[in-house]
Write a protein that holds these residues in place. Structure first.
Motif, PDB file in Angstrom:
ATOM      1  N   LYS A 158       0.830  -1.211   0.000  1.00  0.00           N
ATOM      2  CA  LYS A 158       0.000   0.000   0.000  1.00  0.00           C
ATOM      3  C   LYS A 158       0.858   1.253   0.000  1.00  0.00           C
ATOM      4  O   LYS A 158       0.380   2.354   0.229  1.00  0.00           O
ATOM      5  N   GLU A 159       2.153   1.058  -0.214  1.00  0.00           N
ATOM      6  CA  GLU A 159       3.037   2.221  -0.217  1.00  0.00           C
ATOM      7  C   GLU A 159       3.503   2.545  -1.622  1.00  0.00           C
ATOM      8  O   GLU A 159       3.971   1.669  -2.349  1.00  0.00           O
ATOM      9  N   PHE A 160       3.353   3.800  -1.991  1.00  0.00           N
ATOM     10  CA  PHE A 160       3.763   4.239  -3.321  1.00  0.00           C
ATOM     11  C   PHE A 160       4.703   5.417  -3.172  1.00  0.00           C
ATOM     12  O   PHE A 160       4.678   6.112  -2.160  1.00  0.00           O
ATOM     13  N   LYS A 161       5.539   5.638  -4.200  1.00  0.00           N
ATOM     14  CA  LYS A 161       6.416   6.797  -4.103  1.00  0.00           C
ATOM     15  C   LYS A 161       6.520   7.525  -5.446  1.00  0.00           C
ATOM     16  O   LYS A 161       6.302   6.920  -6.502  1.00  0.00           O
ATOM     17  N   ARG A 162       6.862   8.797  -5.342  1.00  0.00           N
ATOM     18  CA  ARG A 162       7.081   9.641  -6.523  1.00  0.00           C
ATOM     19  C   ARG A 162       8.482  10.210  -6.435  1.00  0.00           C
ATOM     20  O   ARG A 162       8.942  10.550  -5.341  1.00  0.00           O
ATOM     21  N   ARG A 163       9.134  10.357  -7.590  1.00  0.00           N
ATOM     22  CA  ARG A 163      10.465  10.964  -7.580  1.00  0.00           C
ATOM     23  C   ARG A 163      10.351  12.468  -7.369  1.00  0.00           C
ATOM     24  O   ARG A 163       9.524  13.122  -8.000  1.00  0.00           O
ATOM     25  N   PRO A 164      11.196  13.026  -6.492  1.00  0.00           N
ATOM     26  CA  PRO A 164      11.109  14.472  -6.236  1.00  0.00           C
ATOM     27  C   PRO A 164      11.430  15.312  -7.475  1.00  0.00           C
ATOM     28  O   PRO A 164      10.991  16.457  -7.583  1.00  0.00           O
ATOM     29  N   ASP A 165      12.183  14.720  -8.441  1.00  0.00           N
ATOM     30  CA  ASP A 165      12.532  15.512  -9.639  1.00  0.00           C
ATOM     31  C   ASP A 165      11.530  15.314 -10.771  1.00  0.00           C
ATOM     32  O   ASP A 165      11.751  15.759 -11.888  1.00  0.00           O
ATOM     33  N   ASP A 166      10.385  14.674 -10.489  1.00  0.00           N
ATOM     34  CA  ASP A 166       9.373  14.484 -11.525  1.00  0.00           C
ATOM     35  C   ASP A 166       8.329  15.608 -11.526  1.00  0.00           C
ATOM     36  O   ASP A 166       7.147  15.365 -11.730  1.00  0.00           O
ATOM     37  N   ASN A 167       8.742  16.847 -11.272  1.00  0.00           N
ATOM     38  CA  ASN A 167       7.796  17.967 -11.368  1.00  0.00           C
ATOM     39  C   ASN A 167       8.084  18.723 -12.670  1.00  0.00           C
ATOM     40  O   ASN A 167       9.184  18.631 -13.224  1.00  0.00           O
ATOM     41  N   ALA A 168       7.062  19.473 -13.149  1.00  0.00           N
ATOM     42  CA  ALA A 168       7.144  20.052 -14.498  1.00  0.00           C
ATOM     43  C   ALA A 168       8.395  20.905 -14.712  1.00  0.00           C
ATOM     44  O   ALA A 168       9.065  20.798 -15.741  1.00  0.00           O
ATOM     45  N   GLU A 169       8.749  21.717 -13.709  1.00  0.00           N
ATOM     46  CA  GLU A 169       9.875  22.624 -13.898  1.00  0.00           C
ATOM     47  C   GLU A 169      11.206  21.846 -14.022  1.00  0.00           C
ATOM     48  O   GLU A 169      12.005  22.079 -14.939  1.00  0.00           O
ATOM     49  N   THR A 170      11.402  20.897 -13.118  1.00  0.00           N
ATOM     50  CA  THR A 170      12.648  20.116 -13.160  1.00  0.00           C
ATOM     51  C   THR A 170      12.710  19.266 -14.422  1.00  0.00           C
ATOM     52  O   THR A 170      13.774  19.087 -15.018  1.00  0.00           O
ATOM     53  N   VAL A 171      11.559  18.758 -14.842  1.00  0.00           N
ATOM     54  CA  VAL A 171      11.531  17.928 -16.053  1.00  0.00           C
ATOM     55  C   VAL A 171      12.004  18.739 -17.256  1.00  0.00           C
ATOM     56  O   VAL A 171      12.775  18.250 -18.088  1.00  0.00           O
ATOM     57  N   ARG A 172      11.562  20.000 -17.320  1.00  0.00           N
ATOM     58  CA  ARG A 172      12.009  20.853 -18.447  1.00  0.00           C
ATOM     59  C   ARG A 172      13.530  21.031 -18.410  1.00  0.00           C
ATOM     60  O   ARG A 172      14.183  21.020 -19.448  1.00  0.00           O
ATOM     61  N   THR A 173      14.086  21.221 -17.216  1.00  0.00           N
ATOM     62  CA  THR A 173      15.551  21.354 -17.110  1.00  0.00           C
ATOM     63  C   THR A 173      16.225  20.061 -17.530  1.00  0.00           C
ATOM     64  O   THR A 173      17.226  20.058 -18.259  1.00  0.00           O
ATOM     65  N   ARG A 174      15.678  18.922 -17.096  1.00  0.00           N
ATOM     66  CA  ARG A 174      16.286  17.630 -17.449  1.00  0.00           C
ATOM     67  C   ARG A 174      16.277  17.442 -18.967  1.00  0.00           C
ATOM     68  O   ARG A 174      17.209  16.905 -19.553  1.00  0.00           O
ATOM     69  N   MET A 175      15.183  17.906 -19.594  1.00  0.00           N
ATOM     70  CA  MET A 175      15.122  17.776 -21.054  1.00  0.00           C
ATOM     71  C   MET A 175      16.107  18.693 -21.748  1.00  0.00           C
ATOM     72  O   MET A 175      16.722  18.314 -22.755  1.00  0.00           O
ATOM     73  N   ALA A 176      16.261  19.885 -21.200  1.00  0.00           N
ATOM     74  CA  ALA A 176      17.218  20.824 -21.794  1.00  0.00           C
ATOM     75  C   ALA A 176      18.634  20.247 -21.670  1.00  0.00           C
ATOM     76  O   ALA A 176      19.447  20.358 -22.598  1.00  0.00           O
TER      77      ALA A 176
END
Ligand code: AMP
Length: 218
Positions: A158-176
């Motif tokens: 019943k435990e799930f997690k999300r990566r802290p760097d999976d937010n829209a702003e950081t994702v754009r930087t990762r793509m750049a």
């Protein structure tokens, strides 16, 4: 000799998903520098402490740090285990280091598989993703929710997690970062004739089939 491949593509292209499938279907081993760094962050090692802010910003951790981690993990594997490099190399320097790491161990790079994707769609894909905290099964807020709300389909956790760097702003930087530093290394491999391109926007099974056809042509 073991079959060694690189899965290349921007964040969210599906490299991790495909690597996991190759592990279970073909006994390959995924070496993900992102996973290694996240483990270091979680364990609070000096490398983890140093890397955390860089990762949270979506920027690239130094070549020396990731190359050191990768070399250790590669050595922990036997010479006959086929390896999938996921998230490495990401810069021209790392590509050179990988050549040396492999040749020093009598290994060769057989394929570089580039997952081609649409960046806008990726932001949507990444910002909704989450995984089971126990078995790592992947889910998505819009495309793949657990059959029973809050319970992992695969292991019942019943435990799930999300990566802290999976937010829209950081994702754009990762793509750049991908566009500026990683995409330019493709010509190195193109010149060797080992690059294959796969439509990463296709259905996951279709992507797996396309990769299968590259690795084991009929
Ligand atoms: P990933 O799980 O591959 O998306 O990686 C997550 C984050 O870890 C990246 O945004 C970088 O900050 C860092 N990272 C992972 N692999 C590398 C690498 N090969 N070179 C530099 N930074 C990396």
């Amino acid at each position: 000799m073991a079959l060694d491949i690189i899965l290349l593509g921007p964040p969210g292209a599906g490299k991790g998903t495909q690597a996991t499938r190759l592990e279970s279907d073909h006994g390959m081993v995924q070496l993900s520098t992102g996973d290694m760094l996240r483990a270091a962050v979680k364990a609070g090692t000096p490398i983890g402490v140093q890397a955390q802010a860089v990762m949270d910003a979506g920027e690239l951790v130094s070549d020396d740090i990731v190359s050191g981690l990768l070399g250790e993990k590669l050595d922990a594997r036997g010479p006959d285990v086929p390896v999938i490099f996921d998230g490495y190399p990401r810069t021209a320097t790392q590509a050179q280091v990988l050549d040396t790491l492999l040749s020093d161990r009598g290994r060769t790079l057989d394929h570089v598989i580039e997952l081609e994707v649409d960046e806008d769609a990726l932001v949507d894909r990444i910002t909704g993703r989450f995984t089971c905290g126990s078995c790592g099964e992947g889910y998505h807020d819009r495309y793949k929710l657990p059959a029973v709300d809050g319970v992992c389909d695969k292991c019942g956790s019943k435990e799930f997690k999300r990566r802290p760097d999976d937010n829209a702003e950081t994702v754009r930087t990762r793509m750049a970062e991908y566009r500026a530093k990683t995409a330019p290394i493709l010509p190195i491999y193109d010149a060797r004739g080992i690059v294959s391109r796969v439509d990463g926007m296709a259905d996951m099974n279709a992507v797996s089939q396309a990769i299968e056809a590259i690795l084991h042509p009929a």
